[in-house]
Design a protein around this motif. Structure first.
Motif: not given
Lengths: 349, 349
Positions: A104-108, A139-142, A156, A158, B65, B67-69, B156, B158
């Motif tokens: 999973l990837a997560a965008g906050f 993977a993630g983003d804030t 979000t 993915t 992988m 991700t970006d918001s 967002t 990915t």
């Protein structure tokens, strides 16, 4: 999450602190938030690597990719919160392709002023759901928006997964004569959210059914490799999901109202609230379409799994050029079960 | 994007219409928005399949992988908009792992009342960027929040990509003696956004540098397979990116101020605005670290590509237990180039 370890003058004050714009700057404050909150809970080798992307060796097979933004309100509700909801929901979308979820990837998107303590509760809940499901967030983003430009937290997620050899599942594969099965009582999530929002008290608490369904799907595929369609009836509920499948497959459907499982509390709450459980969202249920001859075996396998204990055959695919979903009512009549029109419950997931 | 084709009573009024909560319901209105706006522009076999996930056969190799918001404000700015920015930015994060980008997913959070005409401009811009880059958007999701709970549109994205055999790139791989290269003038995107936000007029328009860098990266890897690190200096700018690499690799860096390319307009605007171009975001630039012996060849290859025409060697990795990034100034002094502290420009991407 490319920010890396630094020695900060003070640790993050998670108990009393709040998100501010500097946490979205990409600089020192972002690095500290990533290190002391996100990585502390979601810890795994990918996030610890601190690169902007995460690398993995995929198992052989076709891959699936799916994304979902989550804007549910309130953020915390009976049975879960936006964190576990997002993890489970994305795992479910991967699983509905018959795939084994991998990563999973997560965008906050955080609103300035959001309490760090609530952010931590949500991230800890994501971490717990990911651990239970054995699907890590790699993977993630804030990002941070000004106060008044968000609503606490949007998330979000993915997912990617791999489809085992020989599995062919899709919304367009239902055939006339196939049967439709639902994995359990419908409508719980939508009613739980609305009850929480309206501060309604029922005899006993109605809880969201949020759950990851990939292990149930694995059991189902082992019992019945010829499953045609799988879908989780989230927004729009069971009625909308069945209409989507009917439309994609070019068939009609005939449901038996008496066969559709609805918990008595949810049924009573729906009556009180003027809702229809067929349009109320689910977050831990699935609809399966399979050849009629496989239904008994499939139902038996589902009922042996905790998340499929109340599984039921609810209807069949019929020939219908209009691709209508119809329902034989308890009173013996027949009515069309249409798509959701308008908005029954905004921001349900 | 599981919604499927229906015959609607009226087509979507993109010219005068606005997003309403029903567009996020998962029902009929969502299906119409997906069909008549998203799929019409982003059209490809995956989206046309109308399933909740998209399936593909990955080429051999490790996958990445990322991700970006995106919460940039304003949504439209000189040189681009949030749509192409998101596509290019996510492609770049994949490319910075040395990977070939394969597919994208997009999650939209729309604010009630947002004009459909602006949504269409943004989706068309995404589609154009995806087509130019040859990286399709194969999965998507749309949610709607009430007026006052968002800011028009958040997006967002990915990406997944595949790392060619033999490529090993990571922020922790810089070694003492390696050199740092930047692919062109720094600071453009941040200054373009701020100028637009503040309605500033300069002699000639300062435009965002948003661009997809994966083809430049492919050229670079062909010329110098031993590239150690690649990173795009977005939020936090060049200074923060170099600090991240120094920290991850456990080295110091010594930059030459006179070698860092900054467009004269951007330099003048920064002086006027009290900004430092080293901390201003870029959206079409990369930093590479490579062995000193490969630098000449790498620079030559970069300069032969339109997106690397102004590539320059800006400094070297040195031994430093503090992992400081230092800069030899034009006046002959030396100063520490620290991480970005606080927030220079909120919502820059």
């Amino acid at each position: 999450m490319s920010a890396v370890r630094r020695s900060y003058t003070r640790p993050l004050d998670i108990k009393r602190g709040r998100v501010d714009l500097s946490h979205g700057s990409g600089g020192r404050a972002t690095a500290q938030l990533v290190e002391e909150l996100f990585i502390r809970h979601l810890d795994n080798p990918w996030l610890r690597g601190h690169d902007d992307s995460a690398c993995f060796e995929p198992p052989p097979g076709r891959l699936v990719m799916t994304t979902d933004s989550h804007v549910v309100t309130p953020l915390f509700f009976p049975g879960g919160d936006i964190g576990c909801l997002a993890v489970n929901g994305t795992i479910n979308d991967v699983a509905m392709a018959g795939a084994t979820p991998l990563y999973l990837a997560a965008g906050f998107i955080l609103e300035e002023g959001f309490p760090l303590s609530e952010l931590e509760r949500i991230v800890a809940s994501m971490a717990q759901a990911a651990t239970i499901a054995k699907v890590p967030v790699i993977a993630g983003d804030t990002k941070v928006v000004e106060h008044g430009k968000g609503d606490g937290l949007y998330l979000t997620t993915t997912g990617v997964g791999v489809v085992p050899e020989g599995v062919e599942i899709g919304g367009a594969r239902a055939r006339v004569g196939d049967v439709a099965i639902v994995s359990g009582d419908v409508g719980d999530h939508g009613v739980a959210i609305l009850a929480q929002r309206e501060h309604l008290q029922f005899e006993s608490e109605i809880r969201s059914d949020t759950a990851a369904l990939h292990e149930l799907v694995a059991v189902m595929l082992a019992a019945c490799p010829d499953i045609r369609c799988l879908r989780d009836p989230t927004r729009g509920g069971l009625a909308t999901t069945l209409n989507e499948i009917a439309q994609q497959s070019g068939v009609g459907m005939l449901l038996q109202e008496s066969a559709i499982p609805v918990a008595s509390m949810v049924s009573a709450a729906c009556e009180f609230l003027g809702l229809d459980p067929l349009y109320s969202a689910n977050e831990g249920k699935l609809v399966a379409v399979c050849p009629a001859g496989d239904a008994a075996q499939l139902l038996e396998a589902m009922r042996a799994h905790p998340l499929g204990a109340h599984a039921a055959e609810i209807g069949a695919c019929i020939a219908d050029d209009n691709h209508f979903v119809q329902m034989q009512t308890r009173l013996g009549g027949r009515r069309v079960v249409d798509w959701l029109s308008g908005e029954q419950l905004p921001r349900i997931c």
